[in-house]
Enzyme design. Structure first.
Site, PDB file in Angstrom:
ATOM      1  N   ALA A  66       0.837  -1.057   0.060  1.00  0.00           N
ATOM      2  CA  ALA A  66      -0.003   0.133  -0.056  1.00  0.00           C
ATOM      3  C   ALA A  66       0.911   1.085  -0.005  1.00  0.00           C
ATOM      4  O   ALA A  66       2.086   1.118   0.402  1.00  0.00           O
ATOM      5  CB  ALA A  66      -0.819  -0.191   1.265  1.00  0.00           C
ATOM      6  N   GLY A 111       0.904  -5.011   1.154  1.00  0.00           N
ATOM      7  CA  GLY A 111      -0.464  -4.986   0.192  1.00  0.00           C
ATOM      8  C   GLY A 111      -0.080  -5.669  -0.995  1.00  0.00           C
ATOM      9  O   GLY A 111      -1.285  -6.248  -1.700  1.00  0.00           O
ATOM     10  N   GLU A 114      -0.591  -9.259  -0.324  1.00  0.00           N
ATOM     11  CA  GLU A 114      -2.200  -9.491   0.139  1.00  0.00           C
ATOM     12  C   GLU A 114      -2.942  -9.504  -1.181  1.00  0.00           C
ATOM     13  O   GLU A 114      -3.828 -10.447  -1.515  1.00  0.00           O
ATOM     14  CB  GLU A 114      -2.492  -8.386   0.971  1.00  0.00           C
ATOM     15  CG  GLU A 114      -1.813  -8.535   2.414  1.00  0.00           C
ATOM     16  CD  GLU A 114      -1.999  -7.250   3.391  1.00  0.00           C
ATOM     17  OE1 GLU A 114      -1.609  -6.070   2.786  1.00  0.00           O
ATOM     18  OE2 GLU A 114      -2.556  -7.572   4.595  1.00  0.00           O
ATOM     19  N   GLU A 134       4.959  -5.102   7.150  1.00  0.00           N
ATOM     20  CA  GLU A 134       4.266  -3.957   7.930  1.00  0.00           C
ATOM     21  C   GLU A 134       4.547  -3.742   9.174  1.00  0.00           C
ATOM     22  O   GLU A 134       4.685  -2.645   9.908  1.00  0.00           O
ATOM     23  CB  GLU A 134       2.753  -4.142   7.923  1.00  0.00           C
ATOM     24  CG  GLU A 134       1.961  -4.020   6.543  1.00  0.00           C
ATOM     25  CD  GLU A 134       2.004  -5.253   5.804  1.00  0.00           C
ATOM     26  OE1 GLU A 134       2.877  -6.269   6.051  1.00  0.00           O
ATOM     27  OE2 GLU A 134       1.208  -5.189   4.895  1.00  0.00           O
TER      28      GLU A 134
HETATM   29  N1  COA Z   1       4.443   3.247  -0.799  1.00  0.00           N
HETATM   30  C1  COA Z   1       4.956   4.277  -1.298  1.00  0.00           C
HETATM   31  N2  COA Z   1       5.954   4.504  -2.225  1.00  0.00           N
HETATM   32  C2  COA Z   1       6.718   3.124  -2.201  1.00  0.00           C
HETATM   33  C3  COA Z   1       6.551   1.970  -1.760  1.00  0.00           C
HETATM   34  C4  COA Z   1       5.320   1.980  -0.859  1.00  0.00           C
HETATM   35  N3  COA Z   1       4.874   1.010  -0.141  1.00  0.00           N
HETATM   36  N4  COA Z   1       7.405   1.193  -2.031  1.00  0.00           N
HETATM   37  C5  COA Z   1       8.364   1.801  -2.963  1.00  0.00           C
HETATM   38  N5  COA Z   1       7.879   3.219  -2.884  1.00  0.00           N
HETATM   39  C6  COA Z   1       8.556   4.119  -3.650  1.00  0.00           C
HETATM   40  C7  COA Z   1      10.007   4.552  -2.771  1.00  0.00           C
HETATM   41  O1  COA Z   1       9.479   5.712  -2.183  1.00  0.00           O
HETATM   42  C8  COA Z   1      10.443   5.307  -4.141  1.00  0.00           C
HETATM   43  O2  COA Z   1       9.853   6.557  -4.532  1.00  0.00           O
HETATM   44  P1  COA Z   1      10.979   7.665  -4.741  1.00  0.00           P
HETATM   45  O3  COA Z   1      11.854   7.364  -5.743  1.00  0.00           O
HETATM   46  O4  COA Z   1      10.163   8.814  -5.057  1.00  0.00           O
HETATM   47  O5  COA Z   1      11.626   7.992  -3.746  1.00  0.00           O
HETATM   48  C9  COA Z   1      10.280   4.286  -5.400  1.00  0.00           C
HETATM   49  O6  COA Z   1       9.020   3.745  -5.097  1.00  0.00           O
HETATM   50  C10 COA Z   1      11.279   3.230  -5.520  1.00  0.00           C
HETATM   51  O7  COA Z   1      11.533   2.602  -4.361  1.00  0.00           O
HETATM   52  P2  COA Z   1      12.869   2.577  -3.680  1.00  0.00           P
HETATM   53  O8  COA Z   1      12.656   2.454  -2.253  1.00  0.00           O
HETATM   54  O9  COA Z   1      13.789   3.582  -4.161  1.00  0.00           O
HETATM   55  O10 COA Z   1      13.363   1.151  -4.357  1.00  0.00           O
HETATM   56  P3  COA Z   1      14.552   0.103  -3.728  1.00  0.00           P
HETATM   57  O11 COA Z   1      14.871  -0.770  -4.906  1.00  0.00           O
HETATM   58  O12 COA Z   1      15.760   1.070  -3.182  1.00  0.00           O
HETATM   59  O13 COA Z   1      13.765  -0.629  -2.618  1.00  0.00           O
HETATM   60  C11 COA Z   1      12.156  -1.809  -1.801  1.00  0.00           C
HETATM   61  C12 COA Z   1      12.738  -1.517  -2.930  1.00  0.00           C
HETATM   62  C13 COA Z   1      10.613  -2.649  -2.154  1.00  0.00           C
HETATM   63  C14 COA Z   1      12.776  -2.847  -0.693  1.00  0.00           C
HETATM   64  C15 COA Z   1      11.493  -0.553  -0.843  1.00  0.00           C
HETATM   65  O14 COA Z   1      10.858   0.386  -1.962  1.00  0.00           O
HETATM   66  C16 COA Z   1      10.554  -0.909   0.211  1.00  0.00           C
HETATM   67  O15 COA Z   1      10.917  -1.239   1.272  1.00  0.00           O
HETATM   68  N6  COA Z   1       9.200  -0.421   0.060  1.00  0.00           N
HETATM   69  C17 COA Z   1       8.412  -0.415   1.107  1.00  0.00           C
HETATM   70  C18 COA Z   1       7.814  -1.818   1.431  1.00  0.00           C
HETATM   71  C19 COA Z   1       6.644  -2.065   2.385  1.00  0.00           C
HETATM   72  O16 COA Z   1       7.076  -1.684   3.574  1.00  0.00           O
HETATM   73  N7  COA Z   1       5.570  -2.262   1.990  1.00  0.00           N
HETATM   74  C20 COA Z   1       4.469  -2.535   2.801  1.00  0.00           C
HETATM   75  C21 COA Z   1       3.672  -1.109   2.923  1.00  0.00           C
HETATM   76  S1  COA Z   1       2.345  -1.274   4.029  1.00  0.00           S
END
Ligand code: COA
Length: 260
Positions: A66, A111, A114, A134
């Site tokens: 999400a 999400g 999910e 989460e």
């Molecule tokens: N919500 C909002 N934005 C998200 C996102 C999320 N769940 N997951 C990734 N993004 C965004 C990042 O903020 C980034 O945006 P920006 O370029 O404007 O800064 C873009 O997507 C690329 O992600 P980034 O983190 O730079 O890529 P990465 O390869 O370094 O890392 C992940 C990839 C998946 C490990 C990392 O993005 C992450 O941990 N995401 C969140 C996962 C999460 O906790 N999901 C559960 C949410 S309840």
């Protein structure tokens, strides 16, 4: 057919619905969830549709969760309402009249995991990662993850994945029973299409009743599940497709099913 965050391809029996927000790793913001709900509602009424494949745009993510940017300033009530709204979208997906296949092409986190869990089948690229992170945000899964993962793989394994937030590889996801198969990344969509074609050739109502019997029974005592199975067996036996299937067998020819 596409709108801002969704793309739908195909017009026949098998369609591919792609979440298209790759710059945010296809994170589900409210607009995407609303579009997904509207699109699923419309697809549920499409008689020609037999199988829906769900995937994410770009090489990196299925759906990375999400949209965390929308969590800021949540009150308890607002967050609970948000979770209920997301659950309703995924319930809609789970109860689609046709089988659905999540083609997990990259990160399926929170999400995204999910979303995949609400699909009938999950195929996962061997390069993808899946998890429910989460608790590292001080949250818990809120779009069905605590319920569907525990039902899919059992309490102990679900507890470990949710409480540690650990991401798993495709091979481990297969071993745990979260996904059906790990597939070389380059072959993922072909594999999903092949599974979809296999399903699309079968009697649609039989597939629907079989899914319903399994889903109904798993949440209830065996005797109730068996009663549900008998009721749905009766419904299947009353279809034109059952008569066609039996006739085709006796006439030694392939059956042509119409979904009636
Ligand atoms: N919500 C909002 N934005 C998200 C996102 C999320 N769940 N997951 C990734 N993004 C965004 C990042 O903020 C980034 O945006 P920006 O370029 O404007 O800064 C873009 O997507 C690329 O992600 P980034 O983190 O730079 O890529 P990465 O390869 O370094 O890392 C992940 C990839 C998946 C490990 C990392 O993005 C992450 O941990 N995401 C969140 C996962 C999460 O906790 N999901 C559960 C949410 S309840």
């Amino acid at each position: 057919m596409s709108d801002q965050y969704l793309d739908l391809t195909g017009t026949g029996a098998v369609r591919v619905l792609t979440i298209t927000r790759p710059e945010k790793l296809n994170a589900l913001n409210r607009a995407t969830l609303a579009a997904l709900r509207a699109r699923l509602d419309a697809l549920a009424d499409e008689a020609a549709l037999r199988v829906l494949i769900v995937t994410g745009a770009g090489p990196k993510a299925f759906v990375a969760g999400a949209d965390i940017a929308e969590f800021d300033g949540f009150t308890a009530d607002a967050a609970a309402a948000y979770a209920r709204a997301g659950q309703a979208v995924f319930d809609r997906l789970e109860s689609m009249p046709v089988p659905t296949i999540a083609a997990i092409n990259g990160y399926a986190l929170g999400g995204g995991c999910e979303l995949a869990l609400a699909c009938t089948f999950r195929l996962m690229a061997d390069t993808a990662r899946l998890g429910l992170p989460e608790t590292s945000l001080g949250l818990i899964p809120g779009f069905g993850g605590t319920q569907r993962l525990a039902r899919a793989i059992g309490r102990q394994q679900a507890l470990e994945l949710i409480l540690t937030g650990r991401q798993v590889s495709a091979d481990e996801a297969v071993r745990l029973g979260i996904v059906l198969r790990s597939v070389p990344a380059a072959a993922l969509m072909d594999e999903a299409q092949a599974l979809a074609d296999q399903l699309a050739a079968r009697a649609p109502l039989a597939l629907r009743y079989a899914r319903e019997a399994i889903a109904d029974g798993l949440d209830r005592p065996l005797a109730d599940g068996l009663a549900a199975e008998a009721r749905l067996f009766g419904l299947a036996a009353a279809t034109e497709d059952m008569r066609e299937g039996v006739r085709a067998f006796l006439e030694k020819r392939p059956a042509t099913f119409t979904g009636r």
